[in-house]
Write a protein that holds these residues in place. Structure first.
Motif, PDB file in Angstrom:
ATOM      1  N   VAL A   1       0.861  -1.184   0.000  1.00 52.10           N
ATOM      2  CA  VAL A   1       0.000   0.000   0.000  1.00 52.10           C
ATOM      3  C   VAL A   1       0.896   1.232   0.000  1.00 52.10           C
ATOM      4  CG1 VAL A   1      -0.189   0.007   2.523  1.00 52.10           C
ATOM      5  CG2 VAL A   1      -1.949   1.138   1.144  1.00 52.10           C
ATOM      6  N   GLN A   2       0.425   2.280  -0.645  1.00 53.70           N
ATOM      7  CA  GLN A   2       1.180   3.529  -0.648  1.00 53.70           C
ATOM      8  C   GLN A   2       0.934   4.289   0.648  1.00 53.70           C
ATOM      9  OE1 GLN A   2       0.237   5.702  -4.333  1.00 53.70           O
ATOM     10  NE2 GLN A   2       2.414   5.538  -4.830  1.00 53.70           N
ATOM     11  N   ALA A   3       1.929   5.010   1.081  1.00 50.06           N
ATOM     12  CA  ALA A   3       1.753   5.864   2.243  1.00 50.06           C
ATOM     13  C   ALA A   3       0.586   6.820   1.992  1.00 50.06           C
ATOM     14  CB  ALA A   3       3.025   6.652   2.516  1.00 50.06           C
TER      15      ALA A   3
ATOM     16  N   SER B   1      -4.003   6.053   6.323  1.00 49.39           N
ATOM     17  CA  SER B   1      -2.774   6.846   6.278  1.00 49.39           C
ATOM     18  C   SER B   1      -1.575   6.085   6.837  1.00 49.39           C
ATOM     19  CB  SER B   1      -2.958   8.166   7.054  1.00 49.39           C
ATOM     20  OG  SER B   1      -4.003   8.925   6.492  1.00 49.39           O
ATOM     21  N   PRO B   2      -1.345   4.878   6.355  1.00 49.73           N
ATOM     22  CA  PRO B   2      -0.172   4.152   6.850  1.00 49.73           C
ATOM     23  C   PRO B   2       1.100   4.852   6.413  1.00 49.73           C
ATOM     24  CG  PRO B   2      -1.105   3.011   4.963  1.00 49.73           C
ATOM     25  CD  PRO B   2      -2.057   4.102   5.316  1.00 49.73           C
ATOM     26  N   GLU B   3       2.151   4.598   7.169  1.00 49.70           N
ATOM     27  CA  GLU B   3       3.456   5.194   6.905  1.00 49.70           C
ATOM     28  C   GLU B   3       4.464   4.075   6.665  1.00 49.70           C
ATOM     29  OE1 GLU B   3       3.943   7.196  10.590  1.00 49.70           O
ATOM     30  OE2 GLU B   3       2.416   8.734  10.152  1.00 49.70           O
ATOM     31  N   PRO B   4       5.557   4.376   5.985  1.00 51.99           N
ATOM     32  CA  PRO B   4       6.567   3.323   5.772  1.00 51.99           C
ATOM     33  C   PRO B   4       6.999   2.638   7.063  1.00 51.99           C
ATOM     34  CG  PRO B   4       7.035   5.204   4.376  1.00 51.99           C
ATOM     35  CD  PRO B   4       5.886   5.617   5.260  1.00 51.99           C
ATOM     36  N   GLU B   5       6.974   3.374   8.170  1.00 54.12           N
ATOM     37  CA  GLU B   5       7.339   2.785   9.463  1.00 54.12           C
ATOM     38  C   GLU B   5       6.350   1.730   9.933  1.00 54.12           C
ATOM     39  OE1 GLU B   5       9.325   6.403   8.643  1.00 54.12           O
ATOM     40  OE2 GLU B   5       7.162   6.062   8.807  1.00 54.12           O
ATOM     41  N   ASP B   6       5.190   1.668   9.325  1.00 51.37           N
ATOM     42  CA  ASP B   6       4.200   0.642   9.675  1.00 51.37           C
ATOM     43  C   ASP B   6       4.447  -0.674   8.952  1.00 51.37           C
ATOM     44  OD1 ASP B   6       1.783   3.284   9.593  1.00 51.37           O
ATOM     45  OD2 ASP B   6       2.645   2.346  11.389  1.00 51.37           O
ATOM     46  N   THR B   7       5.423  -0.700   8.067  1.00 49.62           N
ATOM     47  CA  THR B   7       5.753  -1.937   7.355  1.00 49.62           C
ATOM     48  C   THR B   7       6.153  -3.009   8.355  1.00 49.62           C
ATOM     49  OG1 THR B   7       6.427  -0.814   5.334  1.00 49.62           O
ATOM     50  CG2 THR B   7       7.351  -3.003   5.730  1.00 49.62           C
ATOM     51  N   ALA B   8       5.471  -4.156   8.295  1.00 46.54           N
ATOM     52  CA  ALA B   8       5.726  -5.241   9.246  1.00 46.54           C
ATOM     53  C   ALA B   8       4.826  -6.418   8.907  1.00 46.54           C
ATOM     54  CB  ALA B   8       5.455  -4.794  10.678  1.00 46.54           C
ATOM     55  N   VAL B   9       5.097  -7.528   9.550  1.00 49.76           N
ATOM     56  CA  VAL B   9       4.141  -8.625   9.579  1.00 49.76           C
ATOM     57  C   VAL B   9       3.187  -8.355  10.735  1.00 49.76           C
ATOM     58  CG1 VAL B   9       3.812 -11.106   9.891  1.00 49.76           C
ATOM     59  CG2 VAL B   9       5.802 -10.255   8.625  1.00 49.76           C
ATOM     60  N   TYR B  10       1.888  -8.383  10.459  1.00 50.35           N
ATOM     61  CA  TYR B  10       0.886  -8.135  11.480  1.00 50.35           C
ATOM     62  C   TYR B  10       0.254  -9.450  11.918  1.00 50.35           C
ATOM     63  CZ  TYR B  10       1.296  -3.143  10.887  1.00 50.35           C
ATOM     64  OH  TYR B  10       1.779  -1.858  10.874  1.00 50.35           O
TER      65      TYR B  10
ATOM     66  N   THR C   1       0.318 -11.622   8.561  1.00 58.50           N
ATOM     67  CA  THR C   1       0.135 -11.153   7.196  1.00 58.50           C
ATOM     68  C   THR C   1       1.045  -9.951   6.984  1.00 58.50           C
ATOM     69  OG1 THR C   1      -1.518 -10.485   5.533  1.00 58.50           O
ATOM     70  CG2 THR C   1      -1.858  -9.661   7.762  1.00 58.50           C
ATOM     71  N   GLN C   2       1.753  -9.961   5.861  1.00 55.71           N
ATOM     72  CA  GLN C   2       2.751  -8.927   5.589  1.00 55.71           C
ATOM     73  C   GLN C   2       2.090  -7.661   5.065  1.00 55.71           C
ATOM     74  OE1 GLN C   2       6.346  -8.933   5.857  1.00 55.71           O
ATOM     75  NE2 GLN C   2       6.031  -6.740   5.421  1.00 55.71           N
ATOM     76  N   VAL C   3       2.458  -6.542   5.654  1.00 57.31           N
ATOM     77  CA  VAL C   3       2.035  -5.237   5.165  1.00 57.31           C
ATOM     78  C   VAL C   3       3.291  -4.455   4.802  1.00 57.31           C
ATOM     79  CG1 VAL C   3       0.958  -3.040   5.762  1.00 57.31           C
ATOM     80  CG2 VAL C   3      -0.084  -5.190   6.512  1.00 57.31           C
ATOM     81  N   THR C   4       3.321  -3.966   3.581  1.00 53.86           N
ATOM     82  CA  THR C   4       4.446  -3.156   3.121  1.00 53.86           C
ATOM     83  C   THR C   4       3.908  -1.808   2.667  1.00 53.86           C
ATOM     84  OG1 THR C   4       5.644  -5.131   2.406  1.00 53.86           O
ATOM     85  CG2 THR C   4       6.385  -3.006   1.530  1.00 53.86           C
ATOM     86  N   VAL C   5       4.428  -0.748   3.266  1.00 57.01           N
ATOM     87  CA  VAL C   5       3.981   0.603   2.940  1.00 57.01           C
ATOM     88  C   VAL C   5       5.087   1.302   2.166  1.00 57.01           C
ATOM     89  CG1 VAL C   5       3.073   2.772   3.833  1.00 57.01           C
ATOM     90  CG2 VAL C   5       2.648   0.631   5.076  1.00 57.01           C
ATOM     91  N   SER C   6       4.778   1.685   0.955  1.00 55.92           N
ATOM     92  CA  SER C   6       5.766   2.377   0.123  1.00 55.92           C
ATOM     93  C   SER C   6       5.650   3.888   0.309  1.00 55.92           C
ATOM     94  CB  SER C   6       5.559   2.014  -1.345  1.00 55.92           C
ATOM     95  OG  SER C   6       4.297   2.463  -1.789  1.00 55.92           O
ATOM     96  N   PRO C   7       6.760   4.598   0.193  1.00 57.78           N
ATOM     97  CA  PRO C   7       6.742   6.063   0.382  1.00 57.78           C
ATOM     98  C   PRO C   7       5.894   6.765  -0.675  1.00 57.78           C
ATOM     99  CG  PRO C   7       8.973   5.190   0.524  1.00 57.78           C
ATOM    100  CD  PRO C   7       8.107   4.075   0.008  1.00 57.78           C
TER     101      PRO C   7
END
Length: 123
Positions: A12-14, A85-94, A117-123
């Motif tokens: 997901v995008q930031a 409004s996720p941020e790149p710092e939220d990238t993690a396995v949840y 479940t993996q969440v990856t937040v791109s800038p």
């Protein structure tokens, strides 16, 4: 026994939005406090959010307060985490987890865990 299966992760995008789901099977889902956790530097699991058995009470880490929303549907045996409004710092396995204890922010009191479940937040 409760089995938990997370879904909904992805890229997901930031500033975007994503909803995670955690489907539970087993007995008495509605009697458990449900939480979401993620790994963090220096911690095995960092508390993100939790919801009481009825859904009436919700709790959040300061880092996600105002951006993430936890909810549950006991009729569907499912708990959700809406990430706005996720941020790149939220990238993690949840990970979602279930507990009957009152200390909802301590990962050690959670008895049952999903696979994550993996969440990856791109800038």
């Amino acid at each position: 026994q409760v089995q938990l299966v997370e879904s909904g992760g992805g890229l997901v995008q930031a500033g975007g939005s994503l909803r995670l789901s955690c489907a539970a099977s087993g007995r008495a889902f509605s009697s458990y406090t449900m939480g979401w956790f993620r790994p963090a530097p220096g911690k095995e699991r960092e508390f993100v959010a939790a919801v009481s058995w009825s859904g009436a009470n919700t709790y959040y880490a300061d880092s996600v307060k105002g951006r993430f929303t936890i909810s549950r549907d006991n009729a569907k045996n499912t708990v959700y985490l809406r990430m706005n409004s996720p941020e790149p710092e939220d990238t993690a396995v949840y990970y979602c987890a279930a507990t009957t204890q009152l200390d909802y922010s301590d990962y050690a009191v959670y008895n049952y865990w999903g696979q994550g479940t993996q969440v990856t937040v791109s800038p």
